[in-house]
Scaffold this motif. Structure first.
Motif, short mmCIF file in Angstrom:
data_model
loop_
_atom_site.label_atom_id
_atom_site.label_comp_id
_atom_site.label_asym_id
_atom_site.label_seq_id
_atom_site.Cartn_x
_atom_site.Cartn_y
_atom_site.Cartn_z
N ILE A 44 0.51 -1.29 -0.16
CA ILE A 44 0.16 -0.50 -0.01
C ILE A 44 1.32 1.52 0.05
N ASN A 45 2.18 1.48 1.22
CA ASN A 45 2.69 2.34 1.30
C ASN A 45 3.37 2.60 -0.46
N SER A 46 4.11 1.14 -1.66
CA SER A 46 4.16 1.35 -1.95
C SER A 46 3.67 2.23 -3.26
N GLU A 47 1.87 1.72 -4.06
CA GLU A 47 1.23 2.42 -4.22
C GLU A 47 1.08 4.14 -4.24
N ASP A 48 0.69 4.06 -3.06
CA ASP A 48 0.83 5.69 -1.84
C ASP A 48 2.17 6.86 -2.44
N LYS A 49 3.13 6.46 -3.23
CA LYS A 49 4.39 7.02 -3.50
C LYS A 49 4.26 6.91 -4.68
N VAL A 50 3.76 6.38 -5.52
CA VAL A 50 3.98 6.15 -6.88
C VAL A 50 2.94 6.79 -7.64
N ALA A 51 1.69 6.59 -6.70
CA ALA A 51 -0.12 7.64 -7.18
C ALA A 51 0.28 9.19 -6.86
N SER A 52 -0.09 9.98 -8.16
CA SER A 52 -0.13 11.64 -8.30
C SER A 52 -0.91 11.74 -6.92
N LYS A 53 -0.98 13.14 -7.11
CA LYS A 53 -1.27 13.94 -5.25
C LYS A 53 -2.61 14.98 -6.21
N VAL A 54 -3.79 14.42 -6.35
CA VAL A 54 -4.80 15.77 -6.97
C VAL A 54 -5.45 16.36 -5.76
N ALA A 55 -6.44 16.93 -5.84
CA ALA A 55 -7.12 18.08 -6.00
C ALA A 55 -8.82 17.07 -6.88
N VAL A 56 -9.92 17.41 -6.14
CA VAL A 56 -11.51 16.98 -6.33
C VAL A 56 -12.23 18.51 -5.86
N THR A 57 -12.95 17.94 -7.05
CA THR A 57 -14.26 19.39 -6.65
C THR A 57 -15.90 18.06 -6.77
N GLU A 58 -16.80 18.35 -6.31
CA GLU A 58 -17.68 17.36 -6.38
C GLU A 58 -18.53 17.91 -7.43
N MET A 59 -18.76 17.71 -8.50
CA MET A 59 -20.50 18.50 -9.45
C MET A 59 -21.76 19.15 -8.56
N LYS A 60 -21.97 19.64 -8.29
CA LYS A 60 -23.28 19.83 -8.59
C LYS A 60 -24.13 20.82 -8.88
N PRO A 61 -25.45 20.68 -9.46
CA PRO A 61 -25.57 21.65 -10.70
C PRO A 61 -25.74 23.04 -9.73
N LEU A 345 -16.27 13.50 -9.35
CA LEU A 345 -14.81 13.95 -8.16
C LEU A 345 -14.33 14.83 -9.65
N LEU A 346 -14.44 16.14 -9.99
CA LEU A 346 -13.36 16.32 -11.00
C LEU A 346 -12.43 16.71 -10.70
N ILE A 347 -11.60 16.54 -10.98
CA ILE A 347 -10.09 16.73 -10.67
C ILE A 347 -9.85 18.33 -11.36
N THR A 348 -9.57 18.57 -9.73
CA THR A 348 -8.82 20.25 -10.45
C THR A 348 -7.77 20.86 -9.95
#
Length: 362
Positions: A44-61, A345-348
């Protein structure tokens, strides 16, 4: 541990060996469990190190509005330049800038001394001509004298009366009067100055009712109609008024290819001035339940526009490329017609270098 186990067991060597093997099996089982847990944690720690860090915004009408913005100018419903009706020299000025005036009020007077002198002479002549006419009339009624004498006296009196009336009209033209109720906003003459017809020397504005006039490009002709809501912004005053379009011209200028709109409204502030710059924001499109995102979140390639959305992929998330169909945009926001829905979840942040299907950390 081994010494303690042997000491506690006592007895024969076979019993001691059996006890040691039992302890060995339990310890080996515990070691195996710990090794598996550590291996899973490392993965898990290895996967977390490989994954990119992003911020998201939930879409609301929400409500999306599009506005046409054009520059206009403020004007009174009645804004008139007042000029002299006859040439002459300014003798008296009765008003100053800022004075309130009524329709028909005299604003200034031109020198009419020559005309007044002529009028006095004509009035004196009229007295003589009238007496002569009355005498000829009395004689004619007694059948004394000729009809020609009577008609001549009558004609002379009527001709002089008409001349006096004409001269009186000329004298009246030497007075410059206000054609409307309003406020004097400009006085462009001085005493002794020569003026003439066609040159505005006063400006009278009626601000009891105002209007904003603007020219709009021909391309918007089908989207702007009488009754459309409009926000009128006055940048110098930092004020906004909500109103409706009161008239739309049916004529498009041949040179600038624009048509004119008017927005009538009541004055709400005392510091409005004629020709003040205003910005008209005409609401030509509205969507009640729209999905909208900032325009800088949209990326493009040869196939069109797309965005990245974070999708759940236990136990983590992956970035998915969503093709979108964009609608109108205004003030940095774009309405998304197709491709996104409520809850996505839009990646912003951190989306620029992502690949479709890449693991991400929120």
């Amino acid at each position: 541990l081994v010494i303690l186990t042997i000491s506690s067991c006592g007895g024969s060597k076979e019993d001691q060996l059996k006890a040691l093997k039992s302890k060995h099996d339990k310890i080996a089982e515990q070691i195996s469990i710990l090794e598996k847990e550590l291996a899973a944690s490392d993965t898990i720690n290895s996967e977390d190190k490989v994954a990119s860090k992003v911020a998201v915004t939930e879409m609301k009408p929400g409500v999306f509005n599009h506005f046409i913005e054009v520059q206009g100018k403020l004007d009174g419903e009645e804004n008139l330049g007042v000029s002299a009706k006859a040439p002459g020299t300014v003798e008296t000025i009765y008003v100053h800038m800022g004075d309130k005036v009524t329709k028909g009020q005299v604003l200034a007077k031109l020198d009419d001394a020559v005309l007044q002198q002529s009028l006095k002479q004509m009035n004196d002549n009229l007295v003589f001509v009238t007496e002569l006419y009355e005498k000829q009339k009395a004689l004619w009624e007694q059948k004394i004298g000729s009809e020609v004498q009577f008609l001549s006296a009558k004609n002379n009196r009527e001709s002089l009366e008409n001349s006096i009336k004409t001269l009186q009209d000329q004298i009246n033209m030497m007075r410059i009067v206000s054609p409307i109720n309003g406020t004097v906003e400009d006085v462009a003459i001085k005493i002794g100055q020569s003026v003439g017809p066609g040159l505005p020397i006063f400006r009278v504005v009626n601000f009891s009712s105002m209007k904003v006039v603007a020219d709009i490009a021909e391309s918007y002709s089908s989207r702007v109609n009488v009754g459309d809501e409009v926000v009128v912004h006055f940048p110098d005053l930092q004020k906004e008024i909500t109103a409706k379009i009161s008239s739309v011209s049916k004529y498009i200028g041949a040179q600038n290819r624009t048509f004119q709109v008017e927005v009538r409204m009541k004055p709400e502030f005392n510091n409005f001035k004629a020709n003040m710059i205003s910005i008209l924001k005409i609401n030509d499109y509205r969507s009640e339940n729209a999905i909208m995102i900032p325009i800088n979140f949209i990326q493009t390639d040869k196939e069109g526009g797309f965005v990245f959305v974070a999708e759940k992929s236990n136990p983590s998330y992956v970035a998915k490329r969503y093709r979108i169909v964009a609608g109108q945009n205004y003030n940095g926001l774009v309405e998304i017609k197709e491709g996104l829905k409520a809850g996505d979840l839009l990646i912003t942040a951190g989306q620029v270098d992502l690949q479709d299907g890449e693991k991400v950390r929120l």
